[in-house]
Design an enzyme around this catalytic site. Structure first.
Site, mmCIF file in Angstrom:
data_model
loop_
_atom_site.group_PDB
_atom_site.id
_atom_site.type_symbol
_atom_site.label_atom_id
_atom_site.label_comp_id
_atom_site.label_asym_id
_atom_site.label_seq_id
_atom_site.Cartn_x
_atom_site.Cartn_y
_atom_site.Cartn_z
ATOM 1 N N HIS A 131 33.243 42.348 49.038
ATOM 2 C CA HIS A 131 31.949 41.858 48.560
ATOM 3 C C HIS A 131 32.062 41.341 47.126
ATOM 4 C CE1 HIS A 131 27.670 41.552 47.797
ATOM 5 N NE2 HIS A 131 27.780 42.375 46.771
ATOM 6 N N ARG A 140 31.525 32.567 40.107
ATOM 7 C CA ARG A 140 32.388 32.440 38.937
ATOM 8 C C ARG A 140 33.594 31.577 39.310
ATOM 9 N NH1 ARG A 140 30.298 37.619 38.410
ATOM 10 N NH2 ARG A 140 31.995 38.495 39.607
ATOM 11 N N ASP A 231 19.745 47.765 50.327
ATOM 12 C CA ASP A 231 19.402 47.453 48.935
ATOM 13 C C ASP A 231 18.857 46.027 48.894
ATOM 14 O OD1 ASP A 231 19.277 47.366 46.160
ATOM 15 O OD2 ASP A 231 21.343 46.688 45.979
ATOM 16 N N GLN A 238 17.139 37.533 40.777
ATOM 17 C CA GLN A 238 18.334 38.206 40.247
ATOM 18 C C GLN A 238 19.197 37.249 39.420
ATOM 19 O OE1 GLN A 238 20.771 39.697 43.448
ATOM 20 N NE2 GLN A 238 22.306 40.610 42.102
ATOM 21 N N TYR A 242 19.662 38.411 35.417
ATOM 22 C CA TYR A 242 20.635 39.516 35.325
ATOM 23 C C TYR A 242 21.563 39.461 34.117
ATOM 24 C CZ TYR A 242 24.976 37.219 36.901
ATOM 25 O OH TYR A 242 26.096 36.448 36.995
ATOM 26 N N LYS A 251 15.803 43.559 42.280
ATOM 27 C CA LYS A 251 16.220 44.693 43.103
ATOM 28 C C LYS A 251 15.108 45.734 43.275
ATOM 29 C CE LYS A 251 20.753 43.876 43.530
ATOM 30 N NZ LYS A 251 21.492 43.870 44.801
HETATM 31 CA CA CA Z 1 23.603 46.668 46.028
#
Ligand code: CA
Length: 415
Positions: A131, A140, A231, A238, A242, A251
């Protein structure tokens, strides 16, 4: 006594065999009950302990009718572990079979399952290398997808405990601030990129005193059990918010937990070794033994008025950082964990595309359509979609499963 057989009928493929015996909280006739489950039967523990076999545990009056399991868990493993084994033994002893007609048992359809624990703190890790690599590639540098710290410590952040809901509770699409691509100023509105994250929740079963770290050798004693965890994430909120302090409103609008806590003892037969960690980790993160767990996981999406379709199959054993390392790292600075705290694993993705544990990865940031049946596709979660996660280890009369965590996403408030 044959501990694989009970006098309760257990449907084929049930997650709740005699090998499982999880714990939860249900409401029956407006009363809270600490409970367990076998097959489709919920076991009310305050009624069960009236049986002679349970007298020796001397469970205080009322403790099994509290709204959460925290006080039961606080009895400690020296009581809760043999208590669970006693339930297994009692359910195998044919001489107790007439109790099937008693008020110890209620069909699962006749109870309401509640949040199993009161959670004061929730921490979300980021412990799947697949992940973290996928997200790093998307946002990135594909050649340097993992940030420099990732292989040296289990990255995490402090989440929001108050908005954790139990399976079956609907959540609204969040409103918030987002920055459109190439725009010069942010706008306010409903998130357009609501996503799930397939995770496991570790329920802490023992507190450590502030200032007293828990070593990897001690950490397993701090774990009461595991549950399924979604989640929920609003990717557009986000993405804009973030930097530099991490996840916040993208979140905290909600996370979903399955109602049954499967004990770490029930999962013992399903221990496996985790991936090799390179470079070698610092001494406080080193551990011995097989500390990952082979738990088959799936995610399905059910659009409104349609059948559910499985969009992901993954496995908890893929985790790079295990629970012992997460607990040792969390407490290495002296931070105190408390009973009922939740440590979520981070999104559990595997190596192949069908094992990716979020729509962000399955749709590769919205560039690929995911088939959800009936000619419909998704890149993220639409209003009135229901997302359901399931998990189990083993098979047949040794199957140990988690049931499900299922949540419908409603339109944003006021929409
Ligand atoms: Ca998570």
């Amino acid at each position: 006594m044959n501990l694989t057989q009970s006098w309760i009928t257990i449907p084929d493929q049930s997650d709740f065999t005699l090998a499982n015996i999880p714990f939860g909280i249900c409401v029956v006739d407006n009363y809270y009950h600490a409970c367990s489950r076998i097959g489709d039967q919920v076991i009310l523990l305050s009624h069960l302990v009236q049986e002679d076999a349970f007298a020796k545990y001397e469970i205080p009056d009322g403790l099994l009718n509290e709204p959460f399991l925290n006080s039961f868990i606080a009895l400690g493993k020296s009581i809760t572990v043999p208590f669970r084994e006693e339930i297994q033994s009692w359910l195998s002893d044919q001489s107790n079979a007439s109790a099937v007609e008693s008020d110890i048992f209620y069909h699962i359809d006749d109870v309401v399952m509640m949040m199993p624990v009161h959670t004061r703190d929730y921490t979300d890790f980021y412990s799947s290398i697949e992940h973290a690599t996928n997200v790093g590639k998307m946002f990135r540098d594909p050649e340097n997808a993992l940030l420099p710290n990732w292989r040296h410590l289990p990255v995490g952040y402090h989440g929001r405990a108050s908005s954790i809901v139990v399976s079956g509770v609907d959540l609204h699409r969040p409103m918030g601030q987002t920055m459109a691509k190439d725009a010069s100023a942010p706008t306010y509105g409903a998130s357009k990129r609501v996503d799930f994250e397939l995770e496991m929740a570790c329920i802490i079963g023992k507190e450590n005193i502030l200032g007293s770290p828990v070593s990897t050798a001690e950490a397993e004693a701090s774990i009461f059990g595991l549950a399924l965890f979604n989640d929920w994430s609003a990717r557009d909120i986000q993405k804009w918010e973030y930097v530099p302090l991490g996840p916040f409103l993208g979140k905290s609008f909600g996370s979903s937990l399955s109602p049954w806590i499967v004990t770490i003892e029930a999962l013992n037969p399903y221990r496996v070794h985790g991936p090799k960690q390179e470079p070698e980790v610092l001494p406080y993160l080193q551990y011995e033994g097989a500390r990952n767990f082979d738990i088959n996981l799936s995610v399905s999406i059910q659009p409104e008025d349609s059948e559910e379709v499985v969009v992901c199959r993954s496995n908890y054993q893929y985790m790079y950082w295990n629970l012992l390392q997460q607990i040792a790292h969390h407490t290495v600075n002296g931070c105190n964990l408390q009973i009922g705290d939740i440590l979520a694993s981070g999104t559990i993705s595997g190596k192949n595309e069908s094992s990716y544990g979020s729509m962000l990865e399955l749709s590769w940031a919205g560039s690929k359509k995911v088939d959800v049946g009936n000619g419909q596709t998704r890149v993220f979660i639409d209003d009135n979609d229901t997302v359901t996660m399931r998990g189990h280890s083993g098979s047949g009369d040794q199957r140990v499963g988690f049931g499900e965590v299922s949540t419908k996403i409603l339109p944003a408030h006021g929409k």
